[in-house]
Design a protein around this motif. Structure first.
Motif, mmCIF file in Angstrom:
data_model
loop_
_atom_site.group_PDB
_atom_site.id
_atom_site.type_symbol
_atom_site.label_atom_id
_atom_site.label_comp_id
_atom_site.label_asym_id
_atom_site.label_seq_id
_atom_site.Cartn_x
_atom_site.Cartn_y
_atom_site.Cartn_z
ATOM 1 N N ALA A 1 12.855 8.203 2.278
ATOM 2 C CA ALA A 1 11.562 8.599 4.182
ATOM 3 C C ALA A 1 12.997 9.205 5.210
ATOM 4 N N PRO A 2 12.377 9.914 5.617
ATOM 5 C CA PRO A 2 13.514 11.000 6.858
ATOM 6 C C PRO A 2 13.557 9.966 8.047
ATOM 7 N N LEU A 3 14.791 10.259 8.092
ATOM 8 C CA LEU A 3 14.754 9.376 10.080
ATOM 9 C C LEU A 3 13.880 10.336 11.565
ATOM 10 N N ARG A 4 12.915 9.861 11.409
ATOM 11 C CA ARG A 4 12.172 10.487 12.205
ATOM 12 C C ARG A 4 12.493 10.612 13.696
ATOM 13 N N ASP A 5 12.529 9.969 13.754
ATOM 14 C CA ASP A 5 13.409 9.377 15.988
ATOM 15 C C ASP A 5 14.617 10.566 16.136
ATOM 16 N N PHE A 6 16.217 10.745 15.068
ATOM 17 C CA PHE A 6 16.861 11.588 14.928
ATOM 18 C C PHE A 6 16.810 12.935 14.431
ATOM 19 N N ASP A 7 17.461 13.748 15.226
ATOM 20 C CA ASP A 7 18.091 14.900 14.886
ATOM 21 C C ASP A 7 19.141 15.089 15.042
ATOM 22 N N PRO B 1 1.109 -1.160 0.402
ATOM 23 C CA PRO B 1 -0.324 0.084 0.319
ATOM 24 C C PRO B 1 1.238 1.211 0.238
ATOM 25 N N ALA B 2 0.503 2.653 -0.927
ATOM 26 C CA ALA B 2 1.319 3.615 -1.098
ATOM 27 C C ALA B 2 0.650 3.877 0.476
ATOM 28 N N TRP B 3 0.090 3.967 1.470
ATOM 29 C CA TRP B 3 0.045 5.339 2.853
ATOM 30 C C TRP B 3 1.520 4.474 3.566
ATOM 31 N N LEU B 4 1.388 3.170 3.948
ATOM 32 C CA LEU B 4 3.062 3.218 4.160
ATOM 33 C C LEU B 4 3.942 3.250 4.000
ATOM 34 N N SER B 5 4.257 3.917 2.729
ATOM 35 C CA SER B 5 5.588 4.996 2.291
ATOM 36 C C SER B 5 5.116 6.739 2.775
ATOM 37 N N SER B 6 4.152 6.587 3.536
ATOM 38 C CA SER B 6 3.556 8.035 4.057
ATOM 39 C C SER B 6 4.198 8.410 5.599
ATOM 40 N N SER B 7 4.898 9.621 5.292
ATOM 41 C CA SER B 7 5.653 9.661 6.969
ATOM 42 C C SER B 7 4.616 10.765 7.371
ATOM 43 N N GLU B 8 3.543 11.452 6.640
ATOM 44 C CA GLU B 8 1.990 12.077 7.051
ATOM 45 C C GLU B 8 1.347 10.443 7.755
ATOM 46 N N LEU B 9 0.972 9.903 7.658
ATOM 47 C CA LEU B 9 -0.269 8.339 7.643
ATOM 48 C C LEU B 9 0.409 7.510 8.278
ATOM 49 N N ALA B 10 1.966 7.263 7.889
ATOM 50 C CA ALA B 10 2.689 6.157 8.991
ATOM 51 C C ALA B 10 3.652 6.318 9.427
ATOM 52 N N GLY B 11 4.070 7.401 10.014
ATOM 53 C CA GLY B 11 5.275 8.254 10.038
ATOM 54 C C GLY B 11 5.663 7.542 11.448
ATOM 55 N N PHE B 12 4.929 6.325 12.702
ATOM 56 C CA PHE B 12 4.618 5.978 13.647
ATOM 57 C C PHE B 12 5.221 4.432 13.515
ATOM 58 N N ASN C 1 17.744 -0.871 8.955
ATOM 59 C CA ASN C 1 18.524 0.005 8.845
ATOM 60 C C ASN C 1 19.995 -0.925 9.264
ATOM 61 N N GLU C 2 20.080 -0.260 10.611
ATOM 62 C CA GLU C 2 21.207 -1.620 11.090
ATOM 63 C C GLU C 2 22.121 -2.299 9.975
ATOM 64 N N GLY C 3 21.540 -3.165 9.733
ATOM 65 C CA GLY C 3 21.442 -3.957 8.466
ATOM 66 C C GLY C 3 22.799 -3.226 7.832
ATOM 67 N N LEU C 4 22.328 -2.259 6.336
ATOM 68 C CA LEU C 4 22.624 -1.569 5.965
ATOM 69 C C LEU C 4 24.150 -0.525 6.046
ATOM 70 N N PHE C 5 23.990 -0.425 7.772
ATOM 71 C CA PHE C 5 24.798 0.335 8.013
ATOM 72 C C PHE C 5 26.203 -0.455 8.142
ATOM 73 N N HIS D 1 7.185 3.823 11.169
ATOM 74 C CA HIS D 1 8.821 3.894 10.387
ATOM 75 C C HIS D 1 8.341 3.839 9.177
ATOM 76 N N PRO D 2 8.138 4.831 8.022
ATOM 77 C CA PRO D 2 8.256 4.234 6.598
ATOM 78 C C PRO D 2 10.155 3.827 5.491
ATOM 79 N N GLU D 3 10.829 4.319 6.958
ATOM 80 C CA GLU D 3 12.133 4.521 6.665
ATOM 81 C C GLU D 3 12.488 3.075 6.589
ATOM 82 N N TYR D 4 11.866 2.070 7.253
ATOM 83 C CA TYR D 4 12.470 1.384 7.742
ATOM 84 C C TYR D 4 12.810 -0.183 6.344
ATOM 85 N N PRO D 5 13.398 -0.963 6.167
ATOM 86 C CA PRO D 5 13.020 -2.277 5.056
ATOM 87 C C PRO D 5 11.948 -2.898 5.435
ATOM 88 N N LEU D 6 11.807 -3.601 4.072
ATOM 89 C CA LEU D 6 10.174 -4.281 3.976
ATOM 90 C C LEU D 6 10.141 -5.541 4.151
#
Length: 451
Positions: A332-338, A150-161, A282-286, A163-168
């Motif tokens: 997708a932005p890393l919403r948890d970090f500044d 679903p497209a909404w899984l990639s939306s930071s506004e609809l599914a920010g909680f 994302n830890e796996g990418l790192f 983590h759209p930035e996580y791999p699937l």
């Protein structure tokens, strides 16, 4: 039979079939007659990957998951058959085993007990941790129900909680299991996690034995990992930490093999492990990036050309997967970090956060007051060996980042450290077990050039 029993039987049968076909195909990654446990662990990963791929193919408009998995299973069978023919045509491999002592049998029983304990913890109730319900399970069930991503899984506004930035990777595996079985059952699906544990233990033991570690040492390391409840807990069942810990072990063992040139398939294994790790978190990418850096910086008898090839094998699959995902769904932005805290105008705020992070890190580390001195003693007692030290280097790099990241948390260092540090550090246990146990291998046993 009750509907739950039917669901458990169907899910268990699927995992068994996937593991069997994957193990046949794993001959392409692990040729040689003495690689049974390690090959089986890798094969389980290949089989589960086929299940996840069946959901991805269906989401892209391909055949439904049952047909897709059947086609992938035939492909795995064909790879295994072709590899077995090549292996049979080569020279036989003679394995130099060690006698099985009563202590070894006791350790094997302990490993089995660890698997049974974790199975009981995983299956006692449906998967229900907050992260499973809000992230991994939600995404998997959404993909299964929609028959697409679903497209909404990639939306930071609809599914920010969520983590759209996580791999699937893990949600697709959930969706694949549900698609092949025909129903979503997050209780029966928990069977997946003891399978992850079994694969991890097989890879750890098989790799240590192949690289020359004595049977007793390898069994002891495998036993301690099997009984490591901070990782194999009911709380983490359903979340990505357990499969990620397996992927990181695959990455570490393949990296060491590729640098040492143990066999002609080591680079291929490293590329597969990099792809698996970066598809989960994302830890796996790192860690794939760290593996590439380790390859470049490795010295000893490793020539520069090989180091470059190893670095490419670690980096390219992770980079390619990340680029493909971003091209399809956007960044997708890393919403948890500044990370704006690193700007000069905010250095004062960052320094305060660093002090708070150090304080909370020490507070959490104090909870492992028994474990940390034991690890330090083992490290001091063993003899450094490059092939094993690389595992510790990967684990140390990941741990350093885990310890530092709370300083950049949007909700503050305490929040991030308290909610993630202990479990993310626990996922490094397989890498640590491989690195520490390898320090107790006899001198001169690090290479296996027979395959």
């Amino acid at each position: 039979m009750s509907p739950l029993a039917v669901s458990f039987a169907a899910t268990g049968a699927l995992l068994l079939v996937a593991g069997a076909f994957g193990t046949l195909a794993a001959r392409a990654l692990h040729p040689g007659a003495d690689r049974g446990p390690e090959r089986t662990g890798w094969g389980i990963c290949l089989g589960l990957s086929a299940v996840g791929l069946s959901a991805l193919i269906a989401s892209l408009g391909g055949p439904e998951p049952r047909l897709g998995f059947a086609m992938l299973a035939v492909a795995l069978l064909s790879i295994g058959w072709f590899s077995a023919r090549q292996e049979a045509a080569g020279p036989p491999v003679v394995s130099s085993g060690q006698p099985l002592r009563p202590a070894h049998i006791l350790l094997q029983v302990s490993i089995l007990a660890g698997v049974l304990f974790y199975t009981a913890r995983a299956l006692i109730r449906p998967m229900g941790s907050i992260d499973f319900l809000a992230i991994w399970g939600l995404k998997g069930r959404s993909i299964f129900s929609a028959g697409a991503i679903p497209a909404w899984l990639s939306s930071s506004e609809l599914a920010g909680f969520s983590h759209p930035e996580y791999p699937l990777g893990l949600p697709l595996l959930y969706a694949g299991i549900a698609g092949v079985v025909g129903t979503w059952d997050d209780h029966a699906m928990a069977l997946l996690f003891p399978v992850f544990q079994i694969a991890t233990l097989l890879v750890l033991y098989g790799w240590l034995r192949r690289r020359g570690t004595e049977r007793g040492v390898a069994l002891t390391a495998t036993t301690l990992l099997a009984l490591f409840e901070p990782l194999y807990s009911g709380f983490l069942t359903g979340m990505a930490d357990v499969p990620l810990s397996l992927a990181m072990l695959l990455l570490g063992t393949a990296l060491s093999d590729a640098i040492d040139g143990t066999d002609r398939r080591a680079l291929f294994r490293l590329a597969v492990a990099s792809l698996l790790a970066s598809s989960l978190k994302n830890e796996g990418l790192f860690l794939s990036a760290v593996a590439a850096a380790v390859a470049i910086l490795s010295g000893g008898n490793t020539d520069r050309t090989r180091r470059f090839r190893v670095a490419l094998a670690a980096a390219i699959p992770a980079i390619a997967l990340t680029a493909l995902v971003r091209a399809v769904r956007g960044a997708a932005p890393l919403r948890d970090f500044d990370f704006g805290l690193i700007s000069p105008s905010r250095f004062g705020e960052l320094l305060g956060r660093v002090g708070e992070t150090i304080s909370i890190d020490f507070h959490i580390a104090a909870r492992a007051w028994i474990l940390l001195p034991a690890i330090a003693l083992l490290l001091a007692t063993g003899v450094a060996a490059p092939w094993a030290t690389r595992q510790l280097g990967l684990a140390a790099a990941a741990l350093a980042v885990y310890l530092a990241l709370p300083a950049f948390a949007v909700l503050g260092p305490v929040w991030l450290a308290e909610t993630t540090l202990f479990r993310t550090a626990a996922a490094l246990a397989p890498l640590a077990a491989a690195g520490i146990a390898g320090r107790f291998a006899p001198a001169g046993s690090a290479r296996d050039l027979r395959s």
